[in-house]
Design an enzyme around this catalytic site. Structure first.
Site, PDB file in Angstrom:
ATOM      1  N   ASP A 191      -8.179  -2.490  -3.509  1.00  0.00           N
ATOM      2  CA  ASP A 191      -7.360  -3.642  -3.866  1.00  0.00           C
ATOM      3  C   ASP A 191      -7.363  -4.650  -2.727  1.00  0.00           C
ATOM      4  OD1 ASP A 191      -5.874  -1.529  -2.483  1.00  0.00           O
ATOM      5  OD2 ASP A 191      -4.146  -2.880  -2.603  1.00  0.00           O
ATOM      6  N   GLU A 230      -2.989  -0.253  -1.874  1.00  0.00           N
ATOM      7  CA  GLU A 230      -2.663  -0.202  -0.454  1.00  0.00           C
ATOM      8  C   GLU A 230      -1.942  -1.461   0.004  1.00  0.00           C
ATOM      9  OE1 GLU A 230      -3.275  -0.544   3.933  1.00  0.00           O
ATOM     10  OE2 GLU A 230      -3.828  -1.914   2.321  1.00  0.00           O
TER      11      GLU A 230
END
Length: 469
Positions: free
Chosen positions: A89, A152
């Site tokens: 991400d 994250e």
């Protein structure tokens, strides 16, 4: 067995870059508006995860997708498990890019794209490091579990879910390729706390809305406010804004629609762990507006944002300044601002990176003493300070490989950022940025030096082999 890992990576440069481009072209920002049971953080992170795991299957690994939260593949045999933790991400691209953030471009040896340095570039470098070991058939006595997450940058809900539902125990030791060389063996604590305000106004200056910031762990690049005034003309406000912008070297935009005035202020984004490296567009805008006689909760909101939080990177004005001899100073990033006169609950999100000697509870108690907010709440995503001493065999091995590959002296480092390395008691962050590298993580025009990615891949290859041979 002597292996020239740099030469082995050189043989795979084109393939490595092609795989990296395929990931960089995916907009894997979290998008809660499109989230559902099959896409817990929106469709982008899922596409990135599926693409990465398809790479692993292509190369002969057996992969697992844990309900589109995270995934892994394994290599080798043995009782002990080395964990490699990466993430696919990315933070929102934001504005100010000179190229399309999701169409990777190489200029002057630099690869520009969102995720080039955080964390798709290092992830692919580490993937190719293990690929070299696998393809050469080097003898190993431990297992590698390569784990990739998809949240994250927001809250680590991916790893929470992964460890609850994957059915595997945590690796015995490991690292995350998501920071700097020579090593990151200490990370400050990380917590976000929220100041809450109602939507009331109380004077002839009326704040209709105020918005700034994309993520709690990013310095807000820009902010926008809509307000009206019965006592000051548009021309007078325009003159004062021009002077304020000139004094602070800021870009601004001012417009009028009926009795409502819209002002936008542009600063510079940066990683939330280093708020002093950015120009917080939201606190600067609040600083400008707080000179006027806004009342009620709107006045409190602007006063807190523009007078208390503005330029206070270390929490000094609110009594939170603290510095540890090893981990350094507490830092505070006012990351997200939301105010609407029609809303019952408005907020300012404060992201703290704190050393040993500070607690989330202590931060909370100090924030409740502020005059203005009607409540303070705390995120459930708390990360306590993490530290692995240089004498640990993992740290010793990783530093030894770094020194051999670069000829540079290795040393311990402690950062304000948080990486998946702290998921393990015996875990660190390792690369992929080299010393004196320009850090563009979480900024417009994020880039990674292409040759540095190849250098990192060779270091990762030797380090992984030393840890599992």
């Amino acid at each position: 067995m002597a292996v020239d890992f740099q030469a082995e990576i050189a043989k795979r440069r084109d393939d490595m870059l092609a795989d990296l481009f395929s990931l960089l072209r995916i907009n894997s920002e979290r998008d809660d508006s499109l989230a559902d049971a099959q896409h817990p953080f929106g469709p982008g992170p899922v596409r990135a995860l599926e693409t990465f795991l398809a790479m692993a299957e292509r190369d002969g690994y057996t992969s697992r997708n844990i309900d589109n939260y995270a995934g892994h593949f394994e290599y080798g045999q043995g009782e002990e498990v080395l964990g490699i933790f990466a993430h696919l991400d990315v933070v929102p691209a934001g504005s100010g890019w000179e190229t399309d953030p999701y169409e990777p471009v190489i200029k002057d040896g630099k690869l520009y794209a969102r995720g080039a340095s955080d964390d798709k570039g290092p992830t692919v470098a580490c993937y190719y490091a293990l690929k070299v070991i696998k393809e050469l058939g080097l003898p190993v006595s431990k297992k590698v579990r390569f784990i990739v997450g998809t949240d994250e940058e927001s809250g680590w809900a991916d790893m929470d879910y992964y460890f609850k539902h994957s059915g595997v125990k945590k690796p015995d030791f490991g690292f995350s390729p998501d920071a700097e060389f020579p090593i990151i063996n200490g990370e400050k604590g990380n917590i976000t706390q929220y100041l809450h305000f109602s939507g009331s106004n109380g004077s002839d200056f009326v704040l209709h809305s105020f918005e700034g910031g994309l993520r709690e762990n990013m310095v807000p690049e820009s902010a926008r406010a809509v307000f009206s005034s019965e006592s000051l003309s548009f021309t007078e406000i325009q003159s004062e804004l021009q002077q304020f912008a000139a004094e602070n070297n800021l870009q601004t935009d001012l417009s009028q629609d009926g009795d409502q005035i819209t002002v936008t202020l542009i600063g510079k984004s940066a990683h939330g762990m280093s708020p002093q490296a950015g120009v917080n567009g939201a606190t600067y805008l609040a600083c400008f507006l707080s000179r006027y006689s806004f009342g009620g909760a709107a006045g409190d909101f602007l006063k807190i944002a523009g007078q208390v939080l503005h330029l206070d990177y270390y929490g000094e004005k609110i009594g939170l300044a603290y510095e540890d001899s090893k981990m350094g100073a507490l830092t505070m990033n006012p990351g997200v601002f939301r105010f609407a006169e029609t809303a019952d609950d408005n907020m300012i999100a404060l992201n703290f990176r704190f050393p040993q000697g500070v607690s989330s509870e202590g931060i909370y108690q100090q924030l409740t003493k502020l005059d203005g907010p009607n409540a303070v709440t705390v995120s459930e995503h708390l990360h306590e300070p993490h530290y692995l001493p240089p004498s640990d065999p993992l740290v010793e091995t990783l530093l030894r490989v770094y020194e051999k590959q670069t000829g540079l002296k290795g040393h311990e480092q402690i950062i304000g950022g948080g990486t998946f390395g702290r998921l393990l008691e015996c875990g660190v962050a390792y690369g992929a940025m080299f010393p004196d590298y320009e850090n563009t993580m979480h900024q417009a025009n994020e880039f990674a030096d292409v040759d540095d990615l190849y250098r990192a891949a060779a270091i990762y290859a030797e380090a992984i082999y030393e840890l599992i041979k």
